[in-house]
Design a protein around this motif. Structure first.
Motif, PDB file in Angstrom:
ATOM      1  N   LEU A  15       0.833  -1.206   0.000  1.00 12.04           N
ATOM      2  CA  LEU A  15       0.000   0.000   0.000  1.00 12.04           C
ATOM      3  C   LEU A  15       0.866   1.253   0.000  1.00 12.04           C
ATOM      4  O   LEU A  15       0.557   2.227  -0.704  1.00 12.04           O
ATOM      5  CB  LEU A  15      -0.951  -0.010   1.198  1.00 12.04           C
ATOM      6  N   VAL A  59       0.701   4.214  -2.743  1.00 11.56           N
ATOM      7  CA  VAL A  59       0.443   5.602  -2.343  1.00 11.56           C
ATOM      8  C   VAL A  59       1.560   6.500  -2.863  1.00 11.56           C
ATOM      9  O   VAL A  59       1.300   7.575  -3.426  1.00 11.56           O
ATOM     10  CB  VAL A  59       0.284   5.728  -0.811  1.00 11.56           C
ATOM     11  N   SER A 113      -4.672   6.798  -2.860  1.00 14.05           N
ATOM     12  CA  SER A 113      -4.498   7.721  -1.736  1.00 14.05           C
ATOM     13  C   SER A 113      -5.058   7.058  -0.493  1.00 14.05           C
ATOM     14  O   SER A 113      -5.760   6.046  -0.575  1.00 14.05           O
ATOM     15  CB  SER A 113      -5.204   9.045  -2.009  1.00 14.05           C
ATOM     16  N   VAL A 114      -4.742   7.648   0.646  1.00 16.15           N
ATOM     17  CA  VAL A 114      -5.194   7.098   1.914  1.00 16.15           C
ATOM     18  C   VAL A 114      -5.699   8.239   2.786  1.00 16.15           C
ATOM     19  O   VAL A 114      -5.179   9.356   2.734  1.00 16.15           O
ATOM     20  CB  VAL A 114      -4.064   6.309   2.624  1.00 16.15           C
ATOM     21  N   TYR A 122      -8.293   3.422   1.794  1.00 20.08           N
ATOM     22  CA  TYR A 122      -7.527   3.591   0.564  1.00 20.08           C
ATOM     23  C   TYR A 122      -8.486   3.682  -0.611  1.00 20.08           C
ATOM     24  O   TYR A 122      -9.516   3.009  -0.632  1.00 20.08           O
ATOM     25  CB  TYR A 122      -6.573   2.409   0.368  1.00 20.08           C
TER      26      TYR A 122
END
Length: 110
Positions: free
Chosen positions: A53, A57, A63-64, A73
């Motif tokens: 992840l 990103v 995106s988170v 996410y």
């Protein structure tokens, strides 16, 4: 032509778990998915998924955001569109009919 951004995004997708994660997030749409839900769906240990992840990103493809204790996410559609455009920007030199199937993809709505 600087291809470093395109190469970074392609590199992020060049591993099976990351590609499957990305596809799951594309399917989830704007709502996104919690990290734990992604881990369960892909049957990957959460600690192993975390590094994947992070790479996605950093590439800008996902995106988170924090929602309480959860990390949500989601796929960054503008970044995906940019990647696809960079892959086909020189397509069809004088032969637009070759790219017709690509144009049809733009008509698909999520």
């Amino acid at each position: 032509m600087d291809l470093s951004v395109t190469l970074d995004k392609l590199s992020a997708l060049s591993q099976e778990t990351r590609l499957l994660t990305f596809r799951a997030l594309m399917e989830a749409g704007e709502q996104g998915l919690q990290a734990g839900a992604i881990a369960r769906q892909l049957q990957v240990a959460p600690n192993k998924l975390s590094s994947h992840l992070t790479i996605l990103v950093q590439s800008g493809l996902i995106s988170v955001r924090r929602d309480g204790r959860h990390m949500i996410y989601r796929a960054e559609i503008d970044a995906v569109n940019g990647l696809l455009m960079s892959l086909v920007e020189t397509c069809c030199h004088g032969h637009p009919e070759v790219c017709a199937p690509l144009a049809e993809l733009r008509k698909v709505t999520c």
